[in-house]
Design a protein around this motif. Structure first.
Motif, PDB file in Angstrom:
ATOM      1  N   MET A   1      -0.832  -3.276   6.155  1.00  0.00           N
ATOM      2  CA  MET A   1      -0.891  -2.931   4.738  1.00  0.00           C
ATOM      3  C   MET A   1      -0.561  -1.466   4.504  1.00  0.00           C
ATOM      4  SD  MET A   1      -1.328  -3.880   1.661  1.00  0.00           S
ATOM      5  CE  MET A   1      -2.062  -5.504   1.836  1.00  0.00           C
ATOM      6  N   SER A   2      -1.011  -0.586   5.424  1.00  0.00           N
ATOM      7  CA  SER A   2      -0.818   0.843   5.218  1.00  0.00           C
ATOM      8  C   SER A   2       0.643   1.249   5.264  1.00  0.00           C
ATOM      9  CB  SER A   2      -1.605   1.635   6.272  1.00  0.00           C
ATOM     10  OG  SER A   2      -1.120   1.316   7.570  1.00  0.00           O
ATOM     11  N   ASP A   3       1.527   0.381   5.874  1.00  0.00           N
ATOM     12  CA  ASP A   3       2.945   0.722   5.957  1.00  0.00           C
ATOM     13  C   ASP A   3       3.756   0.207   4.775  1.00  0.00           C
ATOM     14  OD1 ASP A   3       2.879   0.118   9.514  1.00  0.00           O
ATOM     15  OD2 ASP A   3       2.596   1.998   8.408  1.00  0.00           O
ATOM     16  N   VAL A  25       3.647  -0.132  -7.614  1.00  0.00           N
ATOM     17  CA  VAL A  25       2.460  -0.368  -8.421  1.00  0.00           C
ATOM     18  C   VAL A  25       1.881  -1.751  -8.141  1.00  0.00           C
ATOM     19  CG1 VAL A  25       1.626  -0.668 -10.796  1.00  0.00           C
ATOM     20  CG2 VAL A  25       3.154   1.236 -10.237  1.00  0.00           C
ATOM     21  N   SER A  26       2.755  -2.759  -8.027  1.00  0.00           N
ATOM     22  CA  SER A  26       2.282  -4.117  -7.741  1.00  0.00           C
ATOM     23  C   SER A  26       1.588  -4.192  -6.394  1.00  0.00           C
ATOM     24  CB  SER A  26       3.458  -5.104  -7.781  1.00  0.00           C
ATOM     25  OG  SER A  26       4.021  -5.154  -9.073  1.00  0.00           O
ATOM     26  N   GLU A  38      -4.630   4.619   2.198  1.00  0.00           N
ATOM     27  CA  GLU A  38      -3.774   3.921   1.234  1.00  0.00           C
ATOM     28  C   GLU A  38      -3.779   4.620  -0.124  1.00  0.00           C
ATOM     29  OE1 GLU A  38      -4.151  -0.625   2.988  1.00  0.00           O
ATOM     30  OE2 GLU A  38      -5.712   0.177   1.654  1.00  0.00           O
ATOM     31  N   LEU A  39      -4.918   5.143  -0.520  1.00  0.00           N
ATOM     32  CA  LEU A  39      -4.972   5.899  -1.768  1.00  0.00           C
ATOM     33  C   LEU A  39      -4.119   7.155  -1.678  1.00  0.00           C
ATOM     34  CD1 LEU A  39      -8.790   5.621  -2.607  1.00  0.00           C
ATOM     35  CD2 LEU A  39      -6.909   4.519  -3.839  1.00  0.00           C
ATOM     36  N   ARG A  40      -4.187   7.832  -0.554  1.00  0.00           N
ATOM     37  CA  ARG A  40      -3.405   9.050  -0.371  1.00  0.00           C
ATOM     38  C   ARG A  40      -1.914   8.738  -0.361  1.00  0.00           C
ATOM     39  NH1 ARG A  40      -5.345  10.313   3.995  1.00  0.00           N
ATOM     40  NH2 ARG A  40      -3.662   9.658   5.403  1.00  0.00           N
ATOM     41  N   GLN A  41      -1.528   7.659   0.335  1.00  0.00           N
ATOM     42  CA  GLN A  41      -0.119   7.283   0.382  1.00  0.00           C
ATOM     43  C   GLN A  41       0.417   6.924  -1.010  1.00  0.00           C
ATOM     44  OE1 GLN A  41       0.260   4.153   3.263  1.00  0.00           O
ATOM     45  NE2 GLN A  41      -0.391   5.444   4.979  1.00  0.00           N
ATOM     46  N   PHE A  42      -0.401   6.203  -1.765  1.00  0.00           N
ATOM     47  CA  PHE A  42       0.040   5.840  -3.117  1.00  0.00           C
ATOM     48  C   PHE A  42       0.211   7.085  -3.987  1.00  0.00           C
ATOM     49  CE2 PHE A  42      -1.033   4.739  -7.545  1.00  0.00           C
ATOM     50  CZ  PHE A  42       0.024   3.865  -7.805  1.00  0.00           C
ATOM     51  N   ALA A  43      -0.737   8.021  -3.885  1.00  0.00           N
ATOM     52  CA  ALA A  43      -0.652   9.245  -4.671  1.00  0.00           C
ATOM     53  C   ALA A  43       0.591  10.044  -4.309  1.00  0.00           C
ATOM     54  CB  ALA A  43      -1.913  10.091  -4.460  1.00  0.00           C
ATOM     55  N   GLN A  67      -5.389  -0.802 -16.183  1.00  0.00           N
ATOM     56  CA  GLN A  67      -6.460  -1.774 -15.947  1.00  0.00           C
ATOM     57  C   GLN A  67      -7.004  -1.706 -14.519  1.00  0.00           C
ATOM     58  OE1 GLN A  67      -7.481  -3.410 -18.632  1.00  0.00           O
ATOM     59  NE2 GLN A  67      -5.847  -2.344 -19.732  1.00  0.00           N
ATOM     60  N   ASN A  68      -6.461  -0.801 -13.710  1.00  0.00           N
ATOM     61  CA  ASN A  68      -6.844  -0.735 -12.297  1.00  0.00           C
ATOM     62  C   ASN A  68      -7.960   0.274 -12.088  1.00  0.00           C
ATOM     63  OD1 ASN A  68      -6.776  -0.028  -9.400  1.00  0.00           O
ATOM     64  ND2 ASN A  68      -4.975  -1.329  -9.361  1.00  0.00           N
ATOM     65  N   PRO A  69      -9.064  -0.135 -11.475  1.00  0.00           N
ATOM     66  CA  PRO A  69     -10.197   0.787 -11.296  1.00  0.00           C
ATOM     67  C   PRO A  69     -10.061   1.706 -10.091  1.00  0.00           C
ATOM     68  CG  PRO A  69     -10.777  -1.363 -10.441  1.00  0.00           C
ATOM     69  CD  PRO A  69      -9.398  -1.505 -11.019  1.00  0.00           C
ATOM     70  N   ASN A  70      -8.965   1.580  -9.335  1.00  0.00           N
ATOM     71  CA  ASN A  70      -8.851   2.329  -8.074  1.00  0.00           C
ATOM     72  C   ASN A  70      -7.812   3.440  -8.110  1.00  0.00           C
ATOM     73  OD1 ASN A  70     -10.745   0.571  -6.760  1.00  0.00           O
ATOM     74  ND2 ASN A  70      -9.105  -0.950  -6.562  1.00  0.00           N
ATOM     75  N   VAL A  71      -7.278   3.769  -9.282  1.00  0.00           N
ATOM     76  CA  VAL A  71      -6.230   4.796  -9.353  1.00  0.00           C
ATOM     77  C   VAL A  71      -6.787   6.129  -8.860  1.00  0.00           C
ATOM     78  CG1 VAL A  71      -4.682   6.057 -10.883  1.00  0.00           C
ATOM     79  CG2 VAL A  71      -5.132   3.622 -11.282  1.00  0.00           C
ATOM     80  N   PRO A  72      -6.114   6.782  -7.894  1.00  0.00           N
ATOM     81  CA  PRO A  72      -6.605   8.072  -7.393  1.00  0.00           C
ATOM     82  C   PRO A  72      -6.669   9.109  -8.513  1.00  0.00           C
ATOM     83  CG  PRO A  72      -4.874   7.186  -5.980  1.00  0.00           C
ATOM     84  CD  PRO A  72      -4.888   6.343  -7.205  1.00  0.00           C
ATOM     85  N   GLN A  73      -7.594  10.036  -8.404  1.00  0.00           N
ATOM     86  CA  GLN A  73      -7.794  11.025  -9.468  1.00  0.00           C
ATOM     87  C   GLN A  73      -6.541  11.853  -9.755  1.00  0.00           C
ATOM     88  OE1 GLN A  73     -10.284  11.057 -11.384  1.00  0.00           O
ATOM     89  NE2 GLN A  73      -9.825  12.882 -12.577  1.00  0.00           N
ATOM     90  N   PRO A  74      -5.784  12.319  -8.761  1.00  0.00           N
ATOM     91  CA  PRO A  74      -4.570  13.081  -9.079  1.00  0.00           C
ATOM     92  C   PRO A  74      -3.559  12.262  -9.868  1.00  0.00           C
ATOM     93  CG  PRO A  74      -5.199  13.398  -6.790  1.00  0.00           C
ATOM     94  CD  PRO A  74      -6.045  12.290  -7.302  1.00  0.00           C
ATOM     95  N   VAL A  75      -3.432  10.974  -9.542  1.00  0.00           N
ATOM     96  CA  VAL A  75      -2.513  10.109 -10.279  1.00  0.00           C
ATOM     97  C   VAL A  75      -3.029   9.887 -11.704  1.00  0.00           C
ATOM     98  CG1 VAL A  75      -1.469   7.807 -10.387  1.00  0.00           C
ATOM     99  CG2 VAL A  75      -1.682   8.989  -8.189  1.00  0.00           C
ATOM    100  N   ALA A  76      -4.334   9.709 -11.834  1.00  0.00           N
ATOM    101  CA  ALA A  76      -4.912   9.487 -13.154  1.00  0.00           C
ATOM    102  C   ALA A  76      -4.659  10.680 -14.067  1.00  0.00           C
ATOM    103  CB  ALA A  76      -6.411   9.216 -13.038  1.00  0.00           C
ATOM    104  N   LEU A  77      -4.862  11.881 -13.588  1.00  0.00           N
ATOM    105  CA  LEU A  77      -4.619  13.075 -14.391  1.00  0.00           C
ATOM    106  C   LEU A  77      -3.136  13.225 -14.705  1.00  0.00           C
ATOM    107  CD1 LEU A  77      -5.588  15.638 -15.763  1.00  0.00           C
ATOM    108  CD2 LEU A  77      -5.473  16.796 -13.547  1.00  0.00           C
ATOM    109  N   PHE A  78      -2.281  12.934 -13.718  1.00  0.00           N
ATOM    110  CA  PHE A  78      -0.833  13.020 -13.918  1.00  0.00           C
ATOM    111  C   PHE A  78      -0.382  12.059 -15.019  1.00  0.00           C
ATOM    112  CE2 PHE A  78       3.366  11.232 -12.789  1.00  0.00           C
ATOM    113  CZ  PHE A  78       4.151  12.365 -12.946  1.00  0.00           C
TER     114      PHE A  78
END
Length: 332
Positions: A1-3, A25-26, A38-43, A67-78
């Motif tokens: 999953m991480s790749d 995003v999907s 995985e959060l860091r990679q997505f960010a 609608q996603n509760p797991n969005v990393p904080q840097p992405v959320a602010l961006f």
């Protein structure tokens, strides 16, 4: 999953950047409990993909993330700091925006972002206080060209003899409504005018019938004491609040909505319109503005002199109602 995120980052000749963004995003949405890695990679991936995509793809991605509760904080602010045409759904519903982020966005991104935040289902008292304290204002209307005469005030036509009273009453109401709705901001001659953010707060608190917050927002909008706001709300006929809303430049439809929510009896029909519509239509914006200014002057004078026990005649005229402590019991 991480790749999976790294695989999507690799260039593919037939894959458009928009598709890559949406696929990223999907893939993130499929992660029920993403790890830190995985959060860091997505960010790391999201921002460059987002910036390389079209506005339509950006809007779709933001709508999905809202609608996603797991969005990393840097992405959320961006995302929350994007233009309002893109960020609006995220600001209104994302569960990842904490109080500090909401207040930061409201203070730094402008009035449109603050209005979107107002529409969130649950706002903490801390965020409410921050929004009430903002001072976003409407742009002033451009002044008339030098030497150009001001347009003459419209003269109301006199009714012909024999016209039925009800028909003339309806025509008068309609003329007053049109005059109020089409009234330009620059025509208020220095009177206090609600900012669009202040209007949004009042509408929100009326919709949810949060009378305590409504009184706080009203007092702030008037730059007056909370005592004055509560005295206005105490008038269960709704006329004092209607006078205040019309006198501060609120649109007739919004003022009607607020009256109908806070005073349910004003939602009852009166002919083809509601009693609130009829009340708003009966008020003259100029006289309402003058009356609101008189209330504010009286309020300022009273509290400056600390004369709460026996108000002077001006105060008595401005506040003809008894014991403001009954406000919540009467309008709930």
């Amino acid at each position: 999953m991480s790749d999976r995120f790294r695989d999507l980052e690799k260039p593919q000749p037939l894959r458009r950047r928009d598709v890559v963004l949406m696929a990223t995003v999907s893939s993130f949405e499929d992660l029920r409990h993403p790890t830190r890695s995985e959060l860091r990679q997505f960010a790391e991936l999201f921002k460059p993909l987002f910036e390389a995509s079209t506005d339509e793809a950006r809007r779709q991605a933001v709508a999905a993330l809202s609608q996603n509760p797991n969005v990393p904080q840097p992405v959320a602010l961006f995302v929350a700091s994007q233009p309002i045409s893109i960020a609006a759904p995220f600001l209104m519903s994302s569960p990842c925006l904490d109080d500090e982020t909401l207040m930061l966005v409201a203070r730094t991104q402008g009035e449109a972002h603050a209005r979107a935040i107002v529409r969130r289902e649950n706002l903490s008292p801390t965020v409410v206080d921050a929004l009430v304290g903002l001072r976003h204002t409407r742009p002033a209307a451009p002044p008339a060209a030098a030497g150009e005469p001001a347009p003459p005030a419209p003269v109301a036509p006199q009714p012909p003899a024999g016209r039925p009273v009800k028909e003339e009453r309806l025509r008068t109401d309609l003329r007053n409504l049109v005059r109020h709705v089409n009234r330009p901001d620059g025509d208020r001659l220095g009177l206090r005018t609600l900012s669009t953010l202040q209007e949004a707060l009042l509408i929100r608190f009326a919709r949810t019938r949060e009378t305590v917050h409504f009184a706080t927002a009203l007092a702030d909008a008037l730059s007056a004491s909370r005592w004055l706001a509560e005295r206005i709300l105490l008038d269960i006929s709704g006329k004092q609040l209607a006078t205040t809303l019309v006198g501060t430049g609120m649109a007739a439809a919004d003022a009607t909505f607020i009256l109908e929510r806070l005073y349910p009896h004003l939602a009852e029909p009166d002919g083809q319109v509601s009693r609130a519509d009829r009340l708003i239509a009966s008020l003259d914006p100029d006289r309402c503005g003058e009356r609101v200014e008189a209330w504010r002057r009286a309020d300022s004078y009273t509290f400056a002199q600390e004369r709460a026990a026996e108000p002077d005649p001006l105060v008595a005229e401005a506040y003809p109602l008894p014991n403001e402590r009954r406000m919540a019991r009467r309008i709930r």
